[in-house]
Design an enzyme around this catalytic site. Sequence first.
Site, short mmCIF file in Angstrom:
data_model
loop_
_atom_site.label_atom_id
_atom_site.label_comp_id
_atom_site.label_asym_id
_atom_site.label_seq_id
_atom_site.Cartn_x
_atom_site.Cartn_y
_atom_site.Cartn_z
N CYS A 162 -21.96 -21.22 -19.43
CA CYS A 162 -22.30 -21.03 -20.83
C CYS A 162 -23.41 -20.00 -21.01
O CYS A 162 -23.49 -19.33 -22.03
CB CYS A 162 -22.73 -22.36 -21.45
SG CYS A 162 -21.41 -23.57 -21.54
N CYS A 167 -4.68 -17.46 -19.98
CA CYS A 167 -4.64 -18.53 -20.98
C CYS A 167 -5.15 -17.92 -22.29
O CYS A 167 -4.91 -16.74 -22.55
CB CYS A 167 -5.47 -19.73 -20.53
SG CYS A 167 -7.23 -19.37 -20.26
#
Length: 395
Positions: free
Chosen positions: A198, A353
């Site tokens: 993150c 994806c």
Amino acid sequence: MGFKGNVIIMETLSESDRERFSRHLRLPGFGAEHQQCLKQASVLLIGVGGLGSPSALYLAAAGVGTIGIAEFDRIERHNLQRQVLFEDASVGLSKAEVARERLLSLYPDIQVQLHREGLQPANALQVVSGYDVVVDGSDNFGTRYLVNDASFLAGVPLVSGSVFQTEGQVMVLNAGHASPCYRCLFPEPPEPGTVPGCNEAGVVGALCGVVGSLQAMEVIKLITGLGQSLAGSILKLDVFGNRFATIRLPKDANCPLCSKTSRIQDLHSETYWVPCGHDMNTTSEPASTDLPIEVDVVRAKTLCDQGLAYFLDIREPEEASICQIEGSQFIPMGNIPAQLASLPRDRALVVYCHHGFRSLQVVQFLRSRGLQSCTSMKGGIEAWAERWEPGMERY
């Protein structure tokens, strides 16, 4: 009645508790005995960051009697965007200490146990064995695999959560003989530094609240025995696309940890790249392959245009129905283990994806099974559309 391991303890709720938990007690099928189960239960939180913060708050508010916190870090200002246990005045203080004070202020009758050194290979099995359920909110793969292995070896169910940018997932693992472990999906951890966290890729703060709350809900279901557990499934969500999907996660008959032919018998036989303060346990060199684990959309297109690779779309069917790169082979992520033998070996795989997080996981799984000529397309089909097909339908 109450829950404490396998022991049933007969008690009655106090008037104060009946008032505090009255909205629980009004639920159909939720009786005083279920609230007592929560009161007698002990839950270990691995980290009180973006996921651990909402989990801790809702578990304390729900009346879980003992909450353990394995956390060594201190609060930084950038944490405040998603770590709702803390406030600006807390910057620089110990996360574990501040979390304990906050939880006790929410429900003074709970017990809060601190493990200030975090979870390390030397203490993991002993720490995990002292609790009824483990909640993993860690932000690195080394800890994630360590928690999974310790949970399985200790026979303690694990509620695992993870987030990446706008996507998240929740799993219940090691929850009985038929329940899979994390290694059933990803047998080996990725090489350190190959999967962005993150701090590099960013994350929506509110997504952490959603995933952490879902983890708390799974804990409550495990303790009370109410509802349908996620054991044996993965709940995946994309908060920007308003998409939730539950994918079946079967046990792997060849899992290195939980199968009959497992090679992992204890925590000493493995190397875990686990943060300790701000250092890393790096007792062995990571493996390398000729094809990098991740390539950008320019190289991905070049590889496929030259016939050196082909695209593998591992998104869900409803995602693929919106848009797809021409010529892609489509196998949803949850079906990859069962269809591993059908993947061609004559060319490399470029796996994609939506944003690139799931494809990195799939590439690591494929490499662990001997298919080294595979790579993840950084940024996923979203980055592809932005660079090559601006007219492609987006979601």
